[in-house]
Each structure stands twice: as C-alpha cells, then as structure tokens.
Design a protein around this motif. Structure first.
Motif, mmCIF file in Angstrom:
data_model
loop_
_atom_site.group_PDB
_atom_site.id
_atom_site.type_symbol
_atom_site.label_atom_id
_atom_site.label_comp_id
_atom_site.label_asym_id
_atom_site.label_seq_id
_atom_site.Cartn_x
_atom_site.Cartn_y
_atom_site.Cartn_z
ATOM 1 N N UNK A 136 0.818 -1.217 0.000
ATOM 2 C CA UNK A 136 0.000 0.000 0.000
ATOM 3 C C UNK A 136 0.849 1.264 0.000
ATOM 4 N N UNK A 137 2.048 1.180 0.531
ATOM 5 C CA UNK A 137 2.930 2.354 0.571
ATOM 6 C C UNK A 137 3.305 2.818 -0.837
ATOM 7 N N UNK A 138 3.431 1.893 -1.785
ATOM 8 C CA UNK A 138 3.929 2.256 -3.108
ATOM 9 C C UNK A 138 2.827 2.764 -4.042
ATOM 10 N N UNK A 139 1.636 2.960 -3.520
ATOM 11 C CA UNK A 139 0.548 3.509 -4.335
ATOM 12 C C UNK A 139 0.790 4.987 -4.620
ATOM 13 N N UNK A 140 1.342 5.704 -3.660
ATOM 14 C CA UNK A 140 1.526 7.147 -3.845
ATOM 15 C C UNK A 140 2.616 7.457 -4.871
ATOM 16 N N UNK A 141 2.554 8.652 -5.404
ATOM 17 C CA UNK A 141 3.523 9.088 -6.402
ATOM 18 C C UNK A 141 4.895 9.260 -5.758
ATOM 19 N N UNK A 142 5.932 9.058 -6.545
ATOM 20 C CA UNK A 142 7.298 9.185 -6.056
ATOM 21 C C UNK A 142 7.691 10.630 -5.826
ATOM 22 N N UNK A 143 8.789 10.805 -5.113
ATOM 23 C CA UNK A 143 9.318 12.141 -4.855
ATOM 24 C C UNK A 143 9.823 12.748 -6.161
ATOM 25 N N UNK A 144 9.377 13.969 -6.490
ATOM 26 C CA UNK A 144 9.854 14.579 -7.737
ATOM 27 C C UNK A 144 11.331 14.990 -7.667
ATOM 28 N N UNK A 145 11.814 15.255 -6.478
ATOM 29 C CA UNK A 145 13.204 15.678 -6.299
ATOM 30 C C UNK A 145 14.095 14.449 -6.118
ATOM 31 N N UNK A 146 15.377 14.585 -6.409
ATOM 32 C CA UNK A 146 16.296 13.482 -6.108
ATOM 33 C C UNK A 146 16.272 13.187 -4.603
ATOM 34 N N UNK A 147 16.405 11.935 -4.243
ATOM 35 C CA UNK A 147 16.494 11.581 -2.830
ATOM 36 C C UNK A 147 17.734 10.728 -2.619
ATOM 37 N N UNK A 148 17.877 10.151 -1.456
ATOM 38 C CA UNK A 148 19.093 9.379 -1.143
ATOM 39 C C UNK A 148 19.278 8.165 -2.030
ATOM 40 N N UNK A 149 18.231 7.789 -2.801
ATOM 41 C CA UNK A 149 18.310 6.611 -3.660
ATOM 42 C C UNK A 149 18.550 6.962 -5.130
ATOM 43 N N UNK A 150 18.614 8.246 -5.440
ATOM 44 C CA UNK A 150 18.924 8.642 -6.807
ATOM 45 C C UNK A 150 17.943 9.658 -7.375
ATOM 46 N N UNK A 151 18.106 9.896 -8.678
ATOM 47 C CA UNK A 151 17.248 10.833 -9.408
ATOM 48 C C UNK A 151 15.857 10.243 -9.599
ATOM 49 N N UNK A 152 14.884 11.111 -9.760
ATOM 50 C CA UNK A 152 13.522 10.668 -10.013
ATOM 51 C C UNK A 152 13.434 10.039 -11.403
ATOM 52 N N UNK A 153 12.831 8.843 -11.510
ATOM 53 C CA UNK A 153 12.673 8.247 -12.840
ATOM 54 C C UNK A 153 11.543 8.896 -13.631
ATOM 55 N N UNK A 154 10.693 9.656 -12.948
ATOM 56 C CA UNK A 154 9.534 10.265 -13.600
ATOM 57 C C UNK A 154 9.802 11.700 -14.009
ATOM 58 N N UNK A 155 10.367 12.491 -13.113
ATOM 59 C CA UNK A 155 10.552 13.917 -13.357
ATOM 60 C C UNK A 155 11.968 14.200 -13.833
#
Length: 158
Positions: A136-155
């Motif tokens: 259920x956690x992965x239903x929401x949209x990803x972070x648009x900004x880069x985070x500790x795991x890398x660049x956004x694959x969407x934005x």
C-alpha cells in the motif's frame, strides 16, 4: 521539471528483467504495477495448469477402483501424489526465479522512489498483513526531487 510518459506493459516487463537483481535506484509506479500484474498473471496461469493436471490425473485414476484392486490403487495414489508434490516444488522454484526475484527488486526500487527503505520488504515475512504494508505504501507518487536513492525516474530537469 516535467514528467515523462508512463511505461507501457511491455516496457515495464523488459525494465524489470533488465534490472533482475537490482535492488538499488528508483522505479516508477507504472514499472512496478505493470510488472506486478504480469507476475500475478504468470503465477495464476502456472498454478492453474498445475491444479488442472493434478485434477485430471486424479479423475482418470479413480475411475477403475474396485475392492479387488483397492490396495494397489492406494499405492498408485501415493505415487501420484509424490509426483505431483515433486512437480509442484519444481514449479514453485521456477516461479520464484522467474517472477518473484525481479518483483521484489522492483518493489524495493519503488519504495526507494517514495523515500522509504527497501528493507520494509522484510515485513513480507510476517504472515498475512505484513505484505500489505509495503504494497500500500507504493501507491503514492514518487518524490519529484532526487532523494538518497537517486534521481527521479519520472521527473526530468528541463
């Protein structure tokens, strides 16, 4: 920042198999959910075929049972169940290799996309509800900004 187009069903399958053991990085919702659908369909088909073959074998077997051949038929039934169990175990190992490993990798990458650790997948070891929490956690949209795991694959930066 502009959003790139979603992955198609086939693109998601290709991407997940290309990143078979890649638990690092990020994955879009479309990549994860299309591959989740694909692996569910494959599992349903394989398990349905196994069930069908076992049922058909059991039906063919029970037609000729009489009191005279009952003990022989019981031994035959045990052999049939042993073969079924062996086939079932082999099928489950193949499914694990073919669909579960890349699905877990995609799920970890998807959790990374929302800024969560892929270690949350250890909750799947808890029976029942444990798998639902990271799902259920992965239903929401990803972070648009880069985070500790890398660049956004969407934005992407313009």
């Amino acid at each position: 920042m502009t959003a790139t187009k979603s992955m198609s069903f086939m693109e998601a399958i290709k991407a997940c198999y290309a990143k078979y053991f890649t638990f690092s990085g990020r994955a879009r919702r479309s990549e994860f959910w299309w591959f989740y659908l694909f692996s569910s369909i494959v599992n349903w088909i394989v398990m349905g075929c196994i069930r069908h073959f076992h049922t058909a074998a059991a039906e063919a077997f029970k037609d000729n049972i009489t009191l005279d051949n009952l003990s022989a038929k019981m031994a035959e039934a045990e052999a049939l169940d042993s073969k079924y169990l062996t086939f079932y175990i082999i099928a489950m190992v193949v499914l694990l290799i073919v669909t579960t490993i890349p699905l877990l990798a995609a799920h970890a990458r998807r959790l990374h996309d929302i800024g969560k650790s892929g270690h949350l997948l250890w909750l799947t070891l808890i029976c029942g509800i444990g798998y639902l929490i990271p799902l259920f956690m992965v239903i929401k949209d990803g972070d648009p900004q880069p985070n500790q795991y890398g660049e956004s694959p969407k934005f992407k930066e313009e």
